[in-house]
Design a protein around this motif. Structure first.
Motif, short mmCIF file in Angstrom:
data_model
loop_
_atom_site.label_atom_id
_atom_site.label_comp_id
_atom_site.label_asym_id
_atom_site.label_seq_id
_atom_site.Cartn_x
_atom_site.Cartn_y
_atom_site.Cartn_z
N HIS A 431 33.77 30.74 5.41
CA HIS A 431 33.43 29.73 4.42
C HIS A 431 32.16 29.00 4.87
N ALA A 432 31.29 28.72 3.92
CA ALA A 432 30.05 28.01 4.23
C ALA A 432 30.27 26.51 4.06
N LEU A 433 29.92 25.74 5.08
CA LEU A 433 29.99 24.28 5.04
C LEU A 433 28.57 23.73 5.08
N TYR A 434 28.25 22.86 4.14
CA TYR A 434 26.92 22.28 4.05
C TYR A 434 26.99 20.82 4.49
N LEU A 435 26.26 20.49 5.53
CA LEU A 435 26.30 19.15 6.10
C LEU A 435 25.01 18.41 5.78
N GLU A 436 25.17 17.14 5.41
CA GLU A 436 24.02 16.28 5.14
C GLU A 436 23.87 15.19 6.21
N ASP A 437 25.00 14.63 6.69
CA ASP A 437 24.94 13.51 7.63
C ASP A 437 24.83 13.95 9.09
N LEU A 438 25.20 15.22 9.38
CA LEU A 438 25.18 15.75 10.75
C LEU A 438 26.02 14.88 11.69
N THR A 439 27.26 14.61 11.26
CA THR A 439 28.19 13.86 12.10
C THR A 439 29.45 14.69 12.30
N ALA A 440 30.17 14.38 13.38
CA ALA A 440 31.42 15.08 13.66
C ALA A 440 32.44 14.80 12.56
N ARG A 445 36.00 16.77 8.37
CA ARG A 445 36.56 16.64 7.03
C ARG A 445 36.43 17.93 6.25
N LYS A 446 35.27 18.59 6.33
CA LYS A 446 35.07 19.82 5.58
C LYS A 446 35.92 20.97 6.15
N ARG A 463 35.01 22.46 21.03
CA ARG A 463 34.22 23.68 20.94
C ARG A 463 34.41 24.46 22.23
N GLN A 464 34.73 25.73 22.09
CA GLN A 464 34.96 26.55 23.28
C GLN A 464 33.61 26.91 23.91
N GLY A 465 33.47 26.52 25.20
CA GLY A 465 32.22 26.75 25.90
C GLY A 465 32.30 27.90 26.88
N PRO A 466 31.36 27.94 27.81
CA PRO A 466 31.35 29.01 28.83
C PRO A 466 32.64 29.00 29.65
N THR A 467 33.06 30.18 30.03
CA THR A 467 34.28 30.39 30.84
C THR A 467 35.51 29.81 30.16
N GLY A 468 35.46 29.63 28.82
CA GLY A 468 36.63 29.19 28.07
C GLY A 468 36.92 27.71 28.11
N ILE A 469 35.99 26.90 28.62
CA ILE A 469 36.25 25.47 28.68
C ILE A 469 36.19 24.86 27.28
N HIS A 470 36.90 23.74 27.10
CA HIS A 470 36.94 23.06 25.80
C HIS A 470 36.07 21.81 25.87
N ILE A 471 35.09 21.73 24.97
CA ILE A 471 34.14 20.62 24.94
C ILE A 471 34.44 19.78 23.70
N LEU A 472 34.63 18.49 23.90
CA LEU A 472 34.98 17.60 22.80
C LEU A 472 33.82 17.53 21.79
N LEU A 473 34.15 17.71 20.51
CA LEU A 473 33.14 17.67 19.46
C LEU A 473 32.62 16.24 19.28
N SER A 474 31.30 16.07 19.24
CA SER A 474 30.70 14.76 19.09
C SER A 474 29.56 14.84 18.08
N MET A 477 26.65 16.74 19.48
CA MET A 477 26.82 18.19 19.48
C MET A 477 26.54 18.76 18.09
N VAL A 478 27.05 18.08 17.04
CA VAL A 478 26.81 18.55 15.68
C VAL A 478 25.32 18.50 15.36
N TYR A 479 24.65 17.46 15.81
CA TYR A 479 23.22 17.30 15.53
C TYR A 479 22.41 18.44 16.13
N ASN A 480 22.88 18.98 17.27
CA ASN A 480 22.13 20.02 17.97
C ASN A 480 22.64 21.43 17.68
N LEU A 481 23.58 21.58 16.75
CA LEU A 481 24.06 22.92 16.41
C LEU A 481 22.95 23.72 15.72
#
Length: 505
Positions: A431-440, A445-446, A463-474, A477-481
């Motif tokens: 599914h395509a999600l279109y973001l305008e505010d670039l916030t978590a 919500r979408k 968000r699953q990172g290197p070696t399977g670690i879990h990184i809290l969404l902020s 992070m959304v701004y730099n995706l």
């Protein structure tokens, strides 16, 4: 060479057609064209059509009313053009109200009053489209003034003259058909006030003085339209109309007799010609007696009736919050549907202007048309809304929910050489999600909408990172995706059994 046709009295008495045949046949022979028969000419279809198209004198219908403006017409108007009358700003001019009914015509009006609305309006269609904006601008520059007034002390036979503070260019009054009636009007706006001044000024725009007359209906309101008429005017500063009239007269005197024949003579009075009623001349019994020129105020509609779009993209995900978004106007939309669409898209100030436009009519308007009608800002905004032109989303993210179960529609079966089934192959739908505010918060919500999860049940998103670690969404992070990032959404129950965690893989 000039040909002269001579006929004596005896030949005239013997028959007009016979004499024409005899006389013109010689001309035809001399020119080598053979005999010329006037009878054949008169029998041509074009002459028969002309004769049949002329209605009998008994069938000609005069208007039931006639209005005469006591001001001279300009002599510098060509024969087939509409008359033009010059007026001085603020000067009182008489308009005679004449009952022109024949015997037994409109007998229901006998011994009854009628109502007339007099107004000054724009002659040019371009200014008619932007009438509200033009009048608001004039009101801003001339606070407390009116465009049109009735000179009550000089008027004769009018009853209950009224003006409304919000209708600066209109006034109304009642009058008795059996009595002599004259209303004196004063026009306070001048033609050059609505013309951009370039190099010391340009010619002023023409106005119209229009009268709409109504009869009293069953409900007691004057809403039954009887007659409308108007004339073209230009308004000058005091004594400017007299100077302009004199200038036009002097110019005409310098022309040759042949040129003068192409122009109308100047008449002492101006007869208003029949026309269609002004668009908002009809009023319902629940409305004020005088029709309003101002468009519907913004406060008439609550903010809830004009929902804001959750995403400007035409392909954004239809989540519950965005179900109220305005849809694209269909070419098959009726006039009522087009009005609703204008209100939903915050164009209610132009609803009256487009009150007779269907969806097809609105979609046919070009960008230049809308800019000319609504001005640059609203014209471009309306054009983009009609064409579904939207702002490109700041970030597009593709997501797919992980599921242990596979739909039977996504299974593909085939037989191998030994008769065994091939391992089913599943298709992941994103599914395509279109973001305008670039916030978590916006992304969560979408995603909740896509996964059909109540927003309150989502505790944390990782968000699953290197070696399977879990990184809290902020938010950072959304701004730099990266744009068009792809994620699989995995749901994990909270250790305490209250809510869920989402993991983006």
């Amino acid at each position: 060479m000039a040909w002269v046709l001579k006929m004596d009295d005896a030949s005239i008495e013997s028959g007009l057609v016979h004499d024409f045949d005899a006389s013109l046949s010689g001309i035809g022979q001399e020119l080598g064209a053979g005999a010329y028969s006037m009878s054949d000419v008169l029998a041509l279809p074009i002459f028969k059509q002309e004769d049949s198209s002329l209605p009998p004198e008994s069938e000609t219908k005069n208007p039931p009313f006639q209005y005469v403006l006591c001001a001279a017409t300009s002599p510098a108007v060509k024969l087939h053009d509409e008359t033009l009358t010059y007026l001085n700003q603020g000067q009182s001019y008489e308009v005679r109200m004449l009952d022109n009914r024949k015997q037994d015509e409109l007998p229901e009006l006998t011994n009854k009053m009628v109502k007339s609305i007099v107004r000054v309006v724009f002659h040019d269609r371009r200014l008619q489209y932007t009438e509200h904006q033009q009048l608001e601008g004039w009101k801003w520059n001339r606070p407390g003034d009116r465009l049109l007034d009735i000179d009550i002390p000089m008027s004769v036979g009018i009853v209950e003259p009224k003006t409304h503070p919000s209708q600066l260019n209109a006034a109304e009054f009642l009058w008795d058909l059996n009595k002599r009636t004259s209303v004196f009007v004063q026009v306070h706006c001048i033609s050059t006030e609505f013309t951009p001044r370039k190099h010391g000024g340009e010619k002023g725009v023409p106005f119209r003085i229009q009268l709409d007359t109504f009869a009293q209906g069953d409900a007691g309101e004057y809403t039954e339209h009887l007659h409308s008429a108007s004339c073209q005017i230009k308004v000058f500063k005091p004594k400017g109309a007299d100077r302009k009239q004199k200038t036009d007269r002097e110019k005409m005197e310098k022309r040759s007799p042949q040129e003068k024949e192409k122009y109308q003579p100047s008449y002492d009075t101006t007869i208003l010609s029949e026309c269609s009623p002004w668009p908002d001349a009809y009023v319902s019994p629940n409305q004020a007696a005088t029709p309003s020129f101002a468009s519907t105020p913004l406060s008439t509609y609550t903010t809830s009736s004009v929902p804001d779009s959750e995403s400007s993209s035409p392909n954004h995900q239809a989540d519950p919050v965005s179900l109220g978004n305005s849809e694209q106007l269909s070419p098959t939309a009726t006039i009522q549907d087009a009005q609703k669409w204008l209100l939903k898209n915050r164009f209610n100030s132009y609803a009256r202007l487009f009150s007779h436009f269907s969806g097809s009519d609105l979609l046919k308007l070009t960008r230049d048309d809308l800019v000319q009608i609504c001005g640059p800002a609203d014209g471009i905004r309306l054009f983009n809304a009609l064409k579904s032109r939207s702002v490109r989303p700041r970030l597009t993210v593709y997501v797919c929910q992980e599921s242990p179960q596979e739909s039977p529609l996504l299974k593909r079966h085939a037989n191998s050489e030994n008769g065994e089934h091939i391992i089913p192959c599943s298709l992941h739908v994103y599914h395509a999600l279109y973001l305008e505010d670039l916030t978590a918060a916006e992304l969560i919500r979408k995603m909740a909408c896509v996964c059909n999860l109540p927003l309150g049940t989502i505790n944390q998103v990782y968000r699953q990172g290197p070696t399977g670690i879990h990184i809290l969404l902020s938010d950072q992070m959304v701004y730099n995706l990266p744009d068009e990032s792809c994620f699989l959404i995995s749901t994990v129950k909270d250790e305490l059994g209250e809510g869920l965690h989402l993991i983006l893989k």
